[in-house]
Design a protein around this motif. Sequence first.
Motif, PDB file in Angstrom:
ATOM      1  N   LEU A 199       0.848  -1.181   0.000  1.00 42.21           N
ATOM      2  CA  LEU A 199       0.000   0.000   0.000  1.00 42.21           C
ATOM      3  C   LEU A 199       0.893   1.244   0.000  1.00 42.21           C
ATOM      4  CD1 LEU A 199      -3.165   0.298   0.183  1.00 42.21           C
ATOM      5  CD2 LEU A 199      -2.784   0.971   2.561  1.00 42.21           C
ATOM      6  N   PRO A 200       0.555   2.262  -0.787  1.00 36.89           N
ATOM      7  CA  PRO A 200       1.439   3.428  -0.919  1.00 36.89           C
ATOM      8  C   PRO A 200       1.602   4.228   0.370  1.00 36.89           C
ATOM      9  CG  PRO A 200      -0.099   3.301  -2.757  1.00 36.89           C
ATOM     10  CD  PRO A 200      -0.564   2.302  -1.739  1.00 36.89           C
ATOM     11  N   ALA A 201       2.620   5.092   0.329  1.00 36.94           N
ATOM     12  CA  ALA A 201       2.815   6.061   1.403  1.00 36.94           C
ATOM     13  C   ALA A 201       1.744   7.134   1.324  1.00 36.94           C
ATOM     14  CB  ALA A 201       4.201   6.704   1.285  1.00 36.94           C
ATOM     15  N   VAL A 202       1.472   7.755   2.457  1.00 39.40           N
ATOM     16  CA  VAL A 202       0.552   8.895   2.494  1.00 39.40           C
ATOM     17  C   VAL A 202       1.037   9.962   1.508  1.00 39.40           C
ATOM     18  CG1 VAL A 202      -0.250  10.802   3.938  1.00 39.40           C
ATOM     19  CG2 VAL A 202      -0.143   8.472   4.870  1.00 39.40           C
ATOM     20  N   GLY A 203       0.197  10.295   0.552  1.00 35.65           N
ATOM     21  CA  GLY A 203       0.531  11.364  -0.392  1.00 35.65           C
ATOM     22  C   GLY A 203       1.455  10.976  -1.516  1.00 35.65           C
ATOM     23  N   GLN A 204       1.847   9.716  -1.627  1.00 32.38           N
ATOM     24  CA  GLN A 204       2.810   9.335  -2.667  1.00 32.38           C
ATOM     25  C   GLN A 204       2.242   9.619  -4.057  1.00 32.38           C
ATOM     26  OE1 GLN A 204       5.559   6.154  -1.959  1.00 32.38           O
ATOM     27  NE2 GLN A 204       4.987   5.127  -3.865  1.00 32.38           N
ATOM     28  N   GLY A 205       3.068  10.217  -4.914  1.00 31.95           N
ATOM     29  CA  GLY A 205       2.668  10.551  -6.264  1.00 31.95           C
ATOM     30  C   GLY A 205       2.099  11.948  -6.422  1.00 31.95           C
ATOM     31  N   ALA A 206       1.871  12.651  -5.304  1.00 30.01           N
ATOM     32  CA  ALA A 206       1.266  13.986  -5.369  1.00 30.01           C
ATOM     33  C   ALA A 206       2.290  15.062  -5.052  1.00 30.01           C
ATOM     34  CB  ALA A 206       0.098  14.085  -4.390  1.00 30.01           C
ATOM     35  N   LEU A 207       2.151  16.195  -5.724  1.00 29.18           N
ATOM     36  CA  LEU A 207       2.936  17.377  -5.401  1.00 29.18           C
ATOM     37  C   LEU A 207       2.071  18.332  -4.594  1.00 29.18           C
ATOM     38  CD1 LEU A 207       4.733  18.216  -8.785  1.00 29.18           C
ATOM     39  CD2 LEU A 207       5.510  16.738  -6.913  1.00 29.18           C
TER      40      LEU A 207
END
Length: 340
Positions: A199-207
Amino acid sequence: MSTNSPLALTTLNIATRQSPLALWQAEYIRDRLLALYPELTINLLKIVTKGDKILDTPLAKIGGKGLFVKELEQALFSREADIAVHSLKDVPMQLPEGLMLGVYCKRASPTDAFVSNTYSTIDELPQGAVVGTASLRRQCQIKAYRPDLQIKTLRGNVGTRLGKLDAGEYDAIILATSGLQRIELDARIRSELDIDTCLPAVGQGALAIECRTDDAQILQLLAPLNDDKARIRLIAERALNRHLQGGCQVPIAAFAVLQDDSNANNDAHGNNDSGDSLWLRGRVGTEDGSQLLKFEKRITLSGSQSDKEAQANQLGIDVATLLLDNGAGTILAAIYQSDE
């Protein structure tokens, strides 16, 4: 497209780290703003942070990823910079008084990338293979999935990490898919880890763009860059982490998806945000993967954008509470104690 800025502002200074990925992020925001306001002069204030200087120690031992933003925030307070551009997963859950996240940009791929010169997937790795990552979140989930693998700490910017892989120090390394894509290193991605596996990290992939809370002109300037649907998802994820009192470098994962009732308009990453049903998954695990708590909840959003953001925040708290009620606090306390 506007041909004139709605503001009296003529110059904008962007604080950024100096890594290739950080510079890409800052240049991306600069170019989007210039497309809206071509009369603006935009400068990049390139800063070396403490996290960039200390490369031989796990992040959890030196204060977590907040070390990558502190100096940028100081530039905002001193007014050397007007905004700072961050990868959202690097931003601490609590911001200093006087600063805020003024913009959540549309999210890129949230997944973790499997990078190897020999193997195509994590399943192909032989027993005892060495995998490099700087993330306890990745470590605990990979160990839960493949207890036989050896996890070895991997620090440095993307180029440094790839260099260590190429030198034979690791059989595979795990990096953020979005980071590799942004600096045109897609070819190094052998596969993406399934979200159910990692499961991704909190906020991963977002700027995200950080600015001063009292700077109404800057907030007005930035408003067109905000993505309302990404904002709802990311508020839920950050609320979960905040309620767990988690930093950025702890084995906490959270991933929110906006769905419609039929679930027909969502891709595997939840990026086609077409509906008003918000689904949040959260995980907390031990470093060795022997325990991995998993909880989730879905809600139906209603009302205005601000109403939906408040509901998303409460959803994050609710899933965090489920985790805490089932032992997450004990797991995290043990990790924090070991880091002292």
